[in-house]
Design a protein around this motif. Structure first.
Motif, PDB file in Angstrom:
ATOM      1  N   MET A 236       0.820  -1.219   0.000  1.00 27.50           N
ATOM      2  CA  MET A 236       0.000   0.000   0.000  1.00 27.50           C
ATOM      3  C   MET A 236       0.851   1.265   0.000  1.00 27.50           C
ATOM      4  SD  MET A 236      -3.391  -0.634   2.331  1.00 27.50           S
ATOM      5  CE  MET A 236      -2.602  -1.344   3.762  1.00 27.50           C
ATOM      6  N   ARG A 237       2.070   1.172   0.560  1.00 30.98           N
ATOM      7  CA  ARG A 237       2.926   2.354   0.670  1.00 30.98           C
ATOM      8  C   ARG A 237       3.961   2.447  -0.448  1.00 30.98           C
ATOM      9  NH1 ARG A 237       3.467   0.198   5.868  1.00 30.98           N
ATOM     10  NH2 ARG A 237       5.656  -0.295   5.393  1.00 30.98           N
ATOM     11  N   ILE A 238       4.007   1.466  -1.318  1.00 33.20           N
ATOM     12  CA  ILE A 238       5.129   1.342  -2.239  1.00 33.20           C
ATOM     13  C   ILE A 238       5.296   2.548  -3.157  1.00 33.20           C
ATOM     14  CG2 ILE A 238       3.831   0.057  -4.007  1.00 33.20           C
ATOM     15  CD1 ILE A 238       7.512  -0.484  -2.978  1.00 33.20           C
ATOM     16  N   PHE A 239       4.193   3.088  -3.687  1.00 30.86           N
ATOM     17  CA  PHE A 239       4.331   4.198  -4.632  1.00 30.86           C
ATOM     18  C   PHE A 239       4.632   5.521  -3.938  1.00 30.86           C
ATOM     19  CE2 PHE A 239       1.665   1.344  -7.418  1.00 30.86           C
ATOM     20  CZ  PHE A 239       2.717   1.007  -8.247  1.00 30.86           C
ATOM     21  N   ASP A 240       4.469   5.572  -2.600  1.00 26.71           N
ATOM     22  CA  ASP A 240       4.909   6.751  -1.861  1.00 26.71           C
ATOM     23  C   ASP A 240       6.423   6.879  -1.910  1.00 26.71           C
ATOM     24  OD1 ASP A 240       2.312   7.283  -1.144  1.00 26.71           O
ATOM     25  OD2 ASP A 240       2.454   6.243   0.787  1.00 26.71           O
ATOM     26  N   SER A 241       7.082   5.755  -2.174  1.00 27.92           N
ATOM     27  CA  SER A 241       8.545   5.707  -2.145  1.00 27.92           C
ATOM     28  C   SER A 241       9.175   5.879  -3.519  1.00 27.92           C
ATOM     29  CB  SER A 241       8.992   4.370  -1.545  1.00 27.92           C
ATOM     30  OG  SER A 241       8.386   4.163  -0.296  1.00 27.92           O
ATOM     31  N   VAL A 242       8.340   6.050  -4.541  1.00 29.54           N
ATOM     32  CA  VAL A 242       8.838   6.250  -5.899  1.00 29.54           C
ATOM     33  C   VAL A 242       8.788   7.733  -6.218  1.00 29.54           C
ATOM     34  CG1 VAL A 242       8.504   5.724  -8.343  1.00 29.54           C
ATOM     35  CG2 VAL A 242       8.043   3.983  -6.625  1.00 29.54           C
ATOM     36  N   LYS A 243       9.926   8.305  -6.547  1.00 32.03           N
ATOM     37  CA  LYS A 243       9.977   9.740  -6.832  1.00 32.03           C
ATOM     38  C   LYS A 243       9.484   9.986  -8.248  1.00 32.03           C
ATOM     39  CE  LYS A 243      12.895  13.756  -6.033  1.00 32.03           C
ATOM     40  NZ  LYS A 243      14.249  14.236  -5.712  1.00 32.03           N
ATOM     41  N   MET A 244       8.155   9.935  -8.394  1.00 31.07           N
ATOM     42  CA  MET A 244       7.544  10.069  -9.711  1.00 31.07           C
ATOM     43  C   MET A 244       6.089  10.496  -9.519  1.00 31.07           C
ATOM     44  SD  MET A 244       7.202   7.018 -12.560  1.00 31.07           S
ATOM     45  CE  MET A 244       8.969   6.880 -12.807  1.00 31.07           C
ATOM     46  N   PRO A 245       5.576  11.429 -10.306  1.00 35.85           N
ATOM     47  CA  PRO A 245       4.176  11.844 -10.186  1.00 35.85           C
ATOM     48  C   PRO A 245       3.235  10.664 -10.388  1.00 35.85           C
ATOM     49  CG  PRO A 245       5.393  13.355 -11.595  1.00 35.85           C
ATOM     50  CD  PRO A 245       6.291  12.187 -11.353  1.00 35.85           C
ATOM     51  N   ILE A 246       2.101  10.683  -9.686  1.00 36.30           N
ATOM     52  CA  ILE A 246       1.158   9.567  -9.722  1.00 36.30           C
ATOM     53  C   ILE A 246       0.632   9.303 -11.141  1.00 36.30           C
ATOM     54  CG2 ILE A 246      -0.922  10.924  -9.248  1.00 36.30           C
ATOM     55  CD1 ILE A 246      -0.083   7.522  -7.668  1.00 36.30           C
ATOM     56  N   ASP A 247       0.453  10.367 -11.935  1.00 34.20           N
ATOM     57  CA  ASP A 247      -0.036  10.181 -13.304  1.00 34.20           C
ATOM     58  C   ASP A 247       0.962   9.379 -14.143  1.00 34.20           C
ATOM     59  OD1 ASP A 247      -2.288  11.592 -12.729  1.00 34.20           O
ATOM     60  OD2 ASP A 247      -1.596  13.484 -13.562  1.00 34.20           O
ATOM     61  N   GLU A 248       2.244   9.610 -13.903  1.00 28.88           N
ATOM     62  CA  GLU A 248       3.265   8.870 -14.640  1.00 28.88           C
ATOM     63  C   GLU A 248       3.311   7.413 -14.189  1.00 28.88           C
ATOM     64  OE1 GLU A 248       8.047   9.212 -15.679  1.00 28.88           O
ATOM     65  OE2 GLU A 248       7.004  10.888 -14.718  1.00 28.88           O
ATOM     66  N   ILE A 249       3.125   7.180 -12.885  1.00 30.29           N
ATOM     67  CA  ILE A 249       3.084   5.809 -12.362  1.00 30.29           C
ATOM     68  C   ILE A 249       1.937   5.031 -13.003  1.00 30.29           C
ATOM     69  CG2 ILE A 249       2.617   4.433 -10.293  1.00 30.29           C
ATOM     70  CD1 ILE A 249       4.106   6.591  -8.687  1.00 30.29           C
ATOM     71  N   ILE A 250       0.786   5.681 -13.147  1.00 32.01           N
ATOM     72  CA  ILE A 250      -0.375   5.029 -13.783  1.00 32.01           C
ATOM     73  C   ILE A 250      -0.026   4.585 -15.204  1.00 32.01           C
ATOM     74  CG2 ILE A 250      -2.720   5.425 -14.653  1.00 32.01           C
ATOM     75  CD1 ILE A 250      -3.137   7.282 -12.214  1.00 32.01           C
ATOM     76  N   LEU A 251       0.689   5.430 -15.942  1.00 35.95           N
ATOM     77  CA  LEU A 251       1.084   5.078 -17.302  1.00 35.95           C
ATOM     78  C   LEU A 251       2.015   3.862 -17.313  1.00 35.95           C
ATOM     79  CD1 LEU A 251       1.712   8.623 -18.839  1.00 35.95           C
ATOM     80  CD2 LEU A 251      -0.179   7.090 -19.339  1.00 35.95           C
ATOM     81  N   TRP A 252       2.902   3.789 -16.341  1.00 33.47           N
ATOM     82  CA  TRP A 252       3.796   2.634 -16.228  1.00 33.47           C
ATOM     83  C   TRP A 252       3.000   1.352 -15.982  1.00 33.47           C
ATOM     84  CZ3 TRP A 252       9.014   1.742 -16.765  1.00 33.47           C
ATOM     85  CH2 TRP A 252       9.821   2.863 -16.978  1.00 33.47           C
ATOM     86  N   ILE A 253       2.008   1.438 -15.102  1.00 35.97           N
ATOM     87  CA  ILE A 253       1.189   0.258 -14.796  1.00 35.97           C
ATOM     88  C   ILE A 253       0.386  -0.163 -16.025  1.00 35.97           C
ATOM     89  CG2 ILE A 253      -0.768  -0.572 -13.421  1.00 35.97           C
ATOM     90  CD1 ILE A 253       0.304   1.139 -11.115  1.00 35.97           C
ATOM     91  N   GLU A 254      -0.222   0.799 -16.696  1.00 34.15           N
ATOM     92  CA  GLU A 254      -1.003   0.489 -17.906  1.00 34.15           C
ATOM     93  C   GLU A 254      -0.145  -0.196 -18.968  1.00 34.15           C
ATOM     94  OE1 GLU A 254      -2.607   4.206 -19.144  1.00 34.15           O
ATOM     95  OE2 GLU A 254      -4.383   4.058 -17.863  1.00 34.15           O
ATOM     96  N   GLU A 255       1.093   0.253 -19.106  1.00 28.56           N
ATOM     97  CA  GLU A 255       1.976  -0.300 -20.130  1.00 28.56           C
ATOM     98  C   GLU A 255       2.380  -1.740 -19.832  1.00 28.56           C
ATOM     99  OE1 GLU A 255       4.318  -0.188 -23.630  1.00 28.56           O
ATOM    100  OE2 GLU A 255       2.948   1.359 -22.891  1.00 28.56           O
ATOM    101  N   ASN A 256       2.543  -2.065 -18.544  1.00 28.50           N
ATOM    102  CA  ASN A 256       3.165  -3.343 -18.185  1.00 28.50           C
ATOM    103  C   ASN A 256       2.222  -4.375 -17.577  1.00 28.50           C
ATOM    104  OD1 ASN A 256       6.227  -2.950 -18.626  1.00 28.50           O
ATOM    105  ND2 ASN A 256       5.614  -1.073 -17.564  1.00 28.50           N
ATOM    106  N   ILE A 257       1.008  -3.990 -17.276  1.00 23.04           N
ATOM    107  CA  ILE A 257       0.120  -4.895 -16.556  1.00 23.04           C
ATOM    108  C   ILE A 257      -0.202  -6.168 -17.351  1.00 23.04           C
ATOM    109  CG2 ILE A 257      -2.104  -3.915 -17.334  1.00 23.04           C
ATOM    110  CD1 ILE A 257      -2.950  -4.072 -14.347  1.00 23.04           C
ATOM    111  N   SER A 258      -0.304  -6.031 -18.678  1.00 25.13           N
ATOM    112  CA  SER A 258      -0.630  -7.199 -19.511  1.00 25.13           C
ATOM    113  C   SER A 258       0.533  -8.176 -19.626  1.00 25.13           C
ATOM    114  CB  SER A 258      -1.068  -6.748 -20.913  1.00 25.13           C
ATOM    115  OG  SER A 258      -0.036  -6.011 -21.541  1.00 25.13           O
ATOM    116  N   ALA A 259       1.740  -7.741 -19.229  1.00 18.35           N
ATOM    117  CA  ALA A 259       2.892  -8.649 -19.254  1.00 18.35           C
ATOM    118  C   ALA A 259       2.850  -9.626 -18.088  1.00 18.35           C
ATOM    119  CB  ALA A 259       4.186  -7.844 -19.208  1.00 18.35           C
ATOM    120  N   GLU A 260       2.063  -9.301 -17.052  1.00 16.50           N
ATOM    121  CA  GLU A 260       1.975 -10.154 -15.866  1.00 16.50           C
ATOM    122  C   GLU A 260       0.609 -10.823 -15.711  1.00 16.50           C
ATOM    123  OE1 GLU A 260       4.381 -10.986 -14.094  1.00 16.50           O
ATOM    124  OE2 GLU A 260       5.827  -9.388 -13.750  1.00 16.50           O
ATOM    125  N   TYR A 261      -0.465 -10.081 -16.027  1.00 20.12           N
ATOM    126  CA  TYR A 261      -1.814 -10.589 -15.779  1.00 20.12           C
ATOM    127  C   TYR A 261      -2.485 -11.003 -17.084  1.00 20.12           C
ATOM    128  CZ  TYR A 261      -1.506  -8.436 -11.108  1.00 20.12           C
ATOM    129  OH  TYR A 261      -1.131  -8.091  -9.836  1.00 20.12           O
TER     130      TYR A 261
END
Length: 387
Positions: A236-261
């Motif tokens: 739950m706290r993991i993205f608080d520790s990433v020095k990156m805006p939340i909108d950019e994190i969302i883009l990273w998840i969208e790009e890579n989620i299909s590689a795992e799920y």
């Protein structure tokens, strides 16, 4: 054992990318007590604490270490320092006193600072102080009493060479493209690069630990924890520790989620992403800031819990492609504009002129004192330093 500890330099010859700092700290030690303290300052992961330990080892000196928490109480500091000052080392010829991360305490906790200043005046042993940001106004007196030794960000080429050497020693393999990516993403932080290398090499079954000492972690490791790890409070706290805006994190998840799920897991994860988008709009449009906790929950714990089975093996996560590039360009332009506005008001020139002359202004703004004068945010400072 973490590779950062396993391959921590033991000799000056093993410290890479900091030749100037090595030369200056040797001069400081050899000329003691002409100056009684030295401040090693620079970004995280550049080897400040390591350099102090290497100096002590090379000079056959015992090292007595304090950290920021010891400076919060004057009486406690006196109690700790008294035996260190009065007792000689049993096993070493000399002694070095290390005060680590002096900038890591809040303004309300400067109780021991006056005692530290008194120590520097009367110390029979060299005092070495480390700091990421030594330019706080509360530390002005401390700066005047010490030699200032700057450790610079380590070049990505130097980091890359070190990573290649470590892989050889570990008999492990990562292709050169990914080694280069790790080295460049570290942005001069060798410690972060070694942590990322160990995680991607598959030589550790543990996910990177988020310590109080170094709270910033790489987006690749954060994705690995969310996609492959079991849902937990840490998730739950993991993205608080990433020095990156939340909108950019969302883009990273969208790009890579299909590689795992796949299948139902993927559908669940995309549904949670859509909820994140809904809450994000409510937050910005209606100022419902209490919804931030839900946005973060769905993005981290929710997506982690969407999987039915534990994910194993190595997955090469990709940078978001065209959409991220457009978004990053917009962010870059916004930061450039906000910095130019502050600079133009400060020197009384037009915004358009400041924007046009930004390449020159950027060089001026690398000065920490000017950054403070203009009240640049952390993101703006980072942008100036890496543009």
């Amino acid at each position: 054992m973490s590779w950062t500890e396993k391959y921590r330099p033991k000799k000056f010859s093993e410290v890479k990318g900091q030749d100037d700092a090595i030369s200056k700290i040797k001069i400081f030690y050899d000329n003691f007590p002409r100056t009684r303290a030295a401040i090693l300052h620079g970004p995280p992961g550049t080897g400040k604490t390591t350099l102090a330990h290497v100096l002590a080892k090379e000079k056959n000196s015992e090292i007595f270490e304090l950290n920021a928490s010891d400076l919060r109480n004057r009486e406690k500091l006196k109690e700790i320092l008294k035996p260190a000052m009065e007792q000689k080392s049993l096993f070493k010829e000399k002694k070095v006193i290390l005060v680590d991360e002096v900038d890591g305490i809040s303004v309300a906790d400067w109780g021991g600072l006056s005692e530290l200043l008194a120590l520097i005046v009367q110390t029979p042993y060299p005092v070495i102080i480390t700091a990421n940001d030594i330019w706080k106004k509360e530390l002005a007196t401390l700066r005047k009493k010490a030699d200032m030794i700057q450790l610079k960000e380590i070049s990505y080429k130097t980091i890359k060479d070190i990573l290649i050497d470590v892989l050889k020693k570990e008999s492990s393999f990562i292709d050169e493209k990914n080694i280069t990516r790790i080295a460049m993403n570290a942005k001069g932080d060798l410690r972060a690069a070694l942590n990322d290398l160990q995680a991607e090499s598959g030589m550790t079954s543990e996910f990177p630990e988020i310590s109080e000492r170094n709270k910033e972690i790489d987006i690749f490791n954060a994705l690995k924890l969310v996609f492959k790890g079991k849902p937990s409070e840490e998730t739950m706290r993991i993205f608080d520790s990433v020095k990156m805006p939340i909108d950019e994190i969302i883009l990273w998840i969208e790009e890579n989620i299909s590689a795992e799920y796949k299948g139902v897991e993927l559908a669940r994860a995309y549904e949670l992403l859509s909820r994140v988008d809904i809450f994000k709009k409510r937050i910005y449009k209606q100022q419902y800031w209490r919804f931030l906790i839900y946005e973060n929950f769905f993005l981290s714990y929710g997506i982690s819990a969407a999987k039915k089975t534990q994910k194993t093996g190595f997955t090469s996560y990709k940078r978001p492609s065209r959409i991220l590039q457009i978004w990053m360009n917009n962010q870059k332009n916004e930061k450039k504009k906000s910095i130019s506005e502050k600079f133009s008001k400060y020197v009384h020139v037009g915004l358009k002129r400041a924007m046009n002359e930004f390449p020159v202004i950027r060089i001026i703004l690398k000065n920490p004192e000017i950054q403070k004068e203009l009240k640049l945010s952390e993101e703006e400072i980072e942008f100036v330093m890496r543009v």
